[in-house]
Design a protein around this motif. Structure first.
Motif, PDB file in Angstrom:
ATOM      1  N   SER A 138     -12.643   0.667   9.500  1.00 32.83           N
ATOM      2  CA  SER A 138     -13.188  -0.641   9.150  1.00 32.83           C
ATOM      3  C   SER A 138     -12.243  -1.786   9.521  1.00 32.83           C
ATOM      4  O   SER A 138     -11.045  -1.746   9.219  1.00 32.83           O
ATOM      5  CB  SER A 138     -13.464  -0.714   7.648  1.00 32.83           C
ATOM      6  OG  SER A 138     -13.893  -2.025   7.299  1.00 32.83           O
ATOM      7  N   PRO A 139     -12.795  -2.837  10.126  1.00 33.45           N
ATOM      8  CA  PRO A 139     -11.990  -4.034  10.363  1.00 33.45           C
ATOM      9  C   PRO A 139     -11.461  -4.640   9.054  1.00 33.45           C
ATOM     10  O   PRO A 139     -10.410  -5.280   9.047  1.00 33.45           O
ATOM     11  CB  PRO A 139     -12.967  -5.004  11.047  1.00 33.45           C
ATOM     12  CG  PRO A 139     -14.078  -4.156  11.558  1.00 33.45           C
ATOM     13  CD  PRO A 139     -14.143  -2.953  10.667  1.00 33.45           C
ATOM     14  N   ASP A 140     -12.181  -4.417   7.955  1.00 34.35           N
ATOM     15  CA  ASP A 140     -11.740  -4.945   6.656  1.00 34.35           C
ATOM     16  C   ASP A 140     -10.437  -4.304   6.187  1.00 34.35           C
ATOM     17  O   ASP A 140      -9.710  -4.886   5.375  1.00 34.35           O
ATOM     18  CB  ASP A 140     -12.806  -4.722   5.588  1.00 34.35           C
ATOM     19  CG  ASP A 140     -14.063  -5.537   5.839  1.00 34.35           C
ATOM     20  OD1 ASP A 140     -13.996  -6.537   6.596  1.00 34.35           O
ATOM     21  OD2 ASP A 140     -15.113  -5.173   5.290  1.00 34.35           O
ATOM     22  N   ALA A 141     -10.127  -3.102   6.682  1.00 38.28           N
ATOM     23  CA  ALA A 141      -8.904  -2.408   6.279  1.00 38.28           C
ATOM     24  C   ALA A 141      -7.759  -2.644   7.267  1.00 38.28           C
ATOM     25  O   ALA A 141      -6.645  -2.166   7.042  1.00 38.28           O
ATOM     26  CB  ALA A 141      -9.177  -0.908   6.143  1.00 38.28           C
ATOM     27  N   GLU A 142      -8.026  -3.383   8.319  1.00 39.67           N
ATOM     28  CA  GLU A 142      -6.999  -3.656   9.326  1.00 39.67           C
ATOM     29  C   GLU A 142      -5.837  -4.423   8.700  1.00 39.67           C
ATOM     30  O   GLU A 142      -6.038  -5.435   8.023  1.00 39.67           O
ATOM     31  CB  GLU A 142      -7.604  -4.463  10.470  1.00 39.67           C
ATOM     32  CG  GLU A 142      -6.681  -4.615  11.655  1.00 39.67           C
ATOM     33  CD  GLU A 142      -7.394  -5.269  12.826  1.00 39.67           C
ATOM     34  OE1 GLU A 142      -6.761  -6.106  13.479  1.00 39.67           O
ATOM     35  OE2 GLU A 142      -8.573  -4.940  13.062  1.00 39.67           O
TER      36      GLU A 142
ATOM     37  N   CYS B 129     -14.316   2.860  -1.258  1.00 31.74           N
ATOM     38  CA  CYS B 129     -14.045   1.779  -0.297  1.00 31.74           C
ATOM     39  C   CYS B 129     -13.502   0.508  -0.945  1.00 31.74           C
ATOM     40  O   CYS B 129     -13.564  -0.571  -0.351  1.00 31.74           O
ATOM     41  CB  CYS B 129     -15.288   1.462   0.536  1.00 31.74           C
ATOM     42  SG  CYS B 129     -15.914   2.888   1.453  1.00 31.74           S
ATOM     43  N   LYS B 130     -12.957   0.632  -2.133  1.00 29.54           N
ATOM     44  CA  LYS B 130     -12.357  -0.509  -2.828  1.00 29.54           C
ATOM     45  C   LYS B 130     -10.960  -0.117  -3.297  1.00 29.54           C
ATOM     46  O   LYS B 130     -10.714   1.034  -3.654  1.00 29.54           O
ATOM     47  CB  LYS B 130     -13.202  -0.902  -4.042  1.00 29.54           C
ATOM     48  CG  LYS B 130     -14.553  -1.448  -3.663  1.00 29.54           C
ATOM     49  CD  LYS B 130     -15.304  -1.895  -4.893  1.00 29.54           C
ATOM     50  CE  LYS B 130     -16.596  -2.532  -4.464  1.00 29.54           C
ATOM     51  NZ  LYS B 130     -17.779  -1.824  -4.798  1.00 29.54           N
TER      52      LYS B 130
ATOM     53  N   TYR C  16     -13.849   4.397   6.039  1.00 23.63           N
ATOM     54  CA  TYR C  16     -13.527   2.980   5.844  1.00 23.63           C
ATOM     55  C   TYR C  16     -12.070   2.704   6.211  1.00 23.63           C
ATOM     56  O   TYR C  16     -11.768   1.787   6.982  1.00 23.63           O
ATOM     57  CB  TYR C  16     -13.807   2.589   4.387  1.00 23.63           C
ATOM     58  CG  TYR C  16     -13.339   1.211   4.009  1.00 23.63           C
ATOM     59  CD1 TYR C  16     -14.104   0.096   4.328  1.00 23.63           C
ATOM     60  CD2 TYR C  16     -12.140   1.026   3.330  1.00 23.63           C
ATOM     61  CE1 TYR C  16     -13.678  -1.182   3.986  1.00 23.63           C
ATOM     62  CE2 TYR C  16     -11.714  -0.240   2.983  1.00 23.63           C
ATOM     63  CZ  TYR C  16     -12.475  -1.344   3.308  1.00 23.63           C
ATOM     64  OH  TYR C  16     -12.054  -2.608   2.985  1.00 23.63           O
TER      65      TYR C  16
END
Length: 169
Positions: A134-138, A148-149, A130
């Motif tokens: 992951s793009p969410d962690a960019e 992942c949180k 992640y």
């Protein structure tokens, strides 16, 4: 030896790659720690545990050092396009504990418990994947993750003065 294997080697490798990571930005640094950091203390008078050695406390110290390093490095790399985050994977069913002395009669019970409660290697790798992909962690930096949180750390893992003294360079 434990501090060297669990922290200083990674510290050195990261520093050796910093120029490349900066040139390749956006790039990500992912530091693997452990929830056992909670039992560690940074004792600058005996950082290598030469005066007093306990393998469990030495491991915890090295994992606390990982978190302090990632916290400090993230501050140094702000606005460079290089992000730094840490993670705690949880208890993963690997052969990492192969040298733990478990009584012969307790081994089957331990093995059963590990299959029931420990993560598989694939599950244990999810936060690493992640944070790396992951793009969410960019653009996220200076944080610690579990499952992942984002995970809140104890104050000793984000102590500015200890992190600075432990050293960025």
């Amino acid at each position: 030896m434990q501090l060297g294997v669990n922290h200083l080697g990674h510290f050195l490798l990261t520093h050796l790659l910093l120029d490349l990571l900066n040139k390749s930005a956006p790039s990500r640094i992912v530091v693997v720690s452990s929830k056992l950091y909670k039992y560690g203390e940074i004792n600058f008078d005996d950082l290598n545990s030469e005066q007093s050695y306990n393998k469990s406390f030495a491991y915890s110290r090295s994992k606390l050092a990982n978190l302090l390093f990632s916290y400090e490095l993230a501050k140094h790399l702000e606005e460079t396009g290089v992000t730094v985050n840490a993670l705690t994977p949880g208890i993963v069913r690997t052969n990492h504990g192969r040298h733990i002395n478990i009584p012969l009669l307790a081994k089957p019970l331990f093995n059963l418990a590990s299959w029931a409660f420990f993560k598989t290697p694939l599950e244990g790798a999810q936060s690493s994947i992640y944070l790396a992909c992951s793009p969410d962690a960019e653009g996220v930096s200076g944080k610690c993750f579990a499952n992942c949180k984002e995970e809140e750390l104890l104050p000793k893992a984000v102590d500015d003065s200890v992190a600075r003294k432990l050293g960025f360079k």
